[in-house]
Design a protein around this motif. Structure first.
Motif, PDB file in Angstrom:
ATOM      1  N   ILE A 120      30.591  36.911  41.755  1.00 47.46           N
ATOM      2  CA  ILE A 120      31.045  38.024  42.586  1.00 47.46           C
ATOM      3  C   ILE A 120      29.809  38.771  43.056  1.00 47.46           C
ATOM      4  O   ILE A 120      28.999  39.203  42.236  1.00 47.46           O
ATOM      5  CB  ILE A 120      31.975  38.978  41.816  1.00 47.46           C
TER       6      ILE A 120
ATOM      7  N   ARG B 188      29.120  47.197  37.420  1.00 45.91           N
ATOM      8  CA  ARG B 188      30.471  46.984  36.872  1.00 45.91           C
ATOM      9  C   ARG B 188      31.409  47.953  37.559  1.00 45.91           C
ATOM     10  O   ARG B 188      31.212  49.174  37.500  1.00 45.91           O
ATOM     11  CB  ARG B 188      30.470  47.206  35.364  1.00 45.91           C
TER      12      ARG B 188
ATOM     13  N   PHE C  15      33.657  36.630  46.732  1.00 46.58           N
ATOM     14  CA  PHE C  15      33.959  35.777  45.581  1.00 46.58           C
ATOM     15  C   PHE C  15      33.619  34.335  45.951  1.00 46.58           C
ATOM     16  O   PHE C  15      34.107  33.817  46.953  1.00 46.58           O
ATOM     17  CB  PHE C  15      35.444  35.868  45.215  1.00 46.58           C
TER      18      PHE C  15
ATOM     19  N   ASP D 257      41.766  46.309  36.171  1.00 42.20           N
ATOM     20  CA  ASP D 257      40.821  45.197  36.175  1.00 42.20           C
ATOM     21  C   ASP D 257      39.411  45.681  36.492  1.00 42.20           C
ATOM     22  O   ASP D 257      39.211  46.612  37.267  1.00 42.20           O
ATOM     23  CB  ASP D 257      41.231  44.141  37.206  1.00 42.20           C
ATOM     24  N   GLU D 258      38.434  45.014  35.860  1.00 41.90           N
ATOM     25  CA  GLU D 258      37.027  45.317  36.101  1.00 41.90           C
ATOM     26  C   GLU D 258      36.322  44.072  36.613  1.00 41.90           C
ATOM     27  O   GLU D 258      36.732  42.949  36.326  1.00 41.90           O
ATOM     28  CB  GLU D 258      36.342  45.795  34.813  1.00 41.90           C
ATOM     29  N   TYR D 259      35.245  44.295  37.375  1.00 43.68           N
ATOM     30  CA  TYR D 259      34.473  43.212  37.974  1.00 43.68           C
ATOM     31  C   TYR D 259      32.993  43.448  37.729  1.00 43.68           C
ATOM     32  O   TYR D 259      32.494  44.546  37.953  1.00 43.68           O
ATOM     33  CB  TYR D 259      34.734  43.139  39.488  1.00 43.68           C
ATOM     34  N   GLN D 260      32.300  42.428  37.270  1.00 43.93           N
ATOM     35  CA  GLN D 260      30.846  42.456  37.114  1.00 43.93           C
ATOM     36  C   GLN D 260      30.277  41.782  38.355  1.00 43.93           C
ATOM     37  O   GLN D 260      30.481  40.582  38.563  1.00 43.93           O
ATOM     38  CB  GLN D 260      30.436  41.699  35.851  1.00 43.93           C
ATOM     39  N   CYS D 261      29.574  42.543  39.196  1.00 44.13           N
ATOM     40  CA  CYS D 261      29.126  42.054  40.496  1.00 44.13           C
ATOM     41  C   CYS D 261      27.607  42.074  40.590  1.00 44.13           C
ATOM     42  O   CYS D 261      26.958  43.018  40.134  1.00 44.13           O
ATOM     43  CB  CYS D 261      29.666  42.934  41.619  1.00 44.13           C
TER      44      CYS D 261
END
Length: 85
Positions: free
Chosen positions: A76, A26, A63, A36-40
């Motif tokens: 992602i 994360r 993406f 903003d946060e991204y779960q990758c």
């Protein structure tokens, strides 16, 4: 970097032994707690690396989208991650 899961091995037709390491990380954009946060997903050798929560990292993300039973999903994947001092 906010958090990272433990790696698990998943089936992979692309890998010679039929399995591939996978974990999730994360990430939060620079600027504070409300960015903003991204779960990758992280795959292969990158999934076996451990990153320290709270450390600043630079990441190359890919993406993509895919359809399943008429629904569309976004994935992602982290291609590369390095800690920034």
């Amino acid at each position: 970097m906010i958090a990272q899961s433990d790696p698990v091995y998943v089936q992979s037709k692309k890998n010679e032994n039929g399995q591939l390491a996978k974990c999730y990380i994360r990430l939060r954009e620079l600027g504070g707690d409300y960015e903003d946060e991204y779960q990758c997903a992280m795959l292969g050798a990158l999934a076996l690396r451990k990153f320290t929560p709270g450390k600043t990292v630079a990441a190359s993300l890919r993406f993509t989208t895919h359809e399943n039973n008429g629904n569309w999903y976004q994935d992602i994947t982290a291609n590369e991650i390095v800690e920034v001092n």
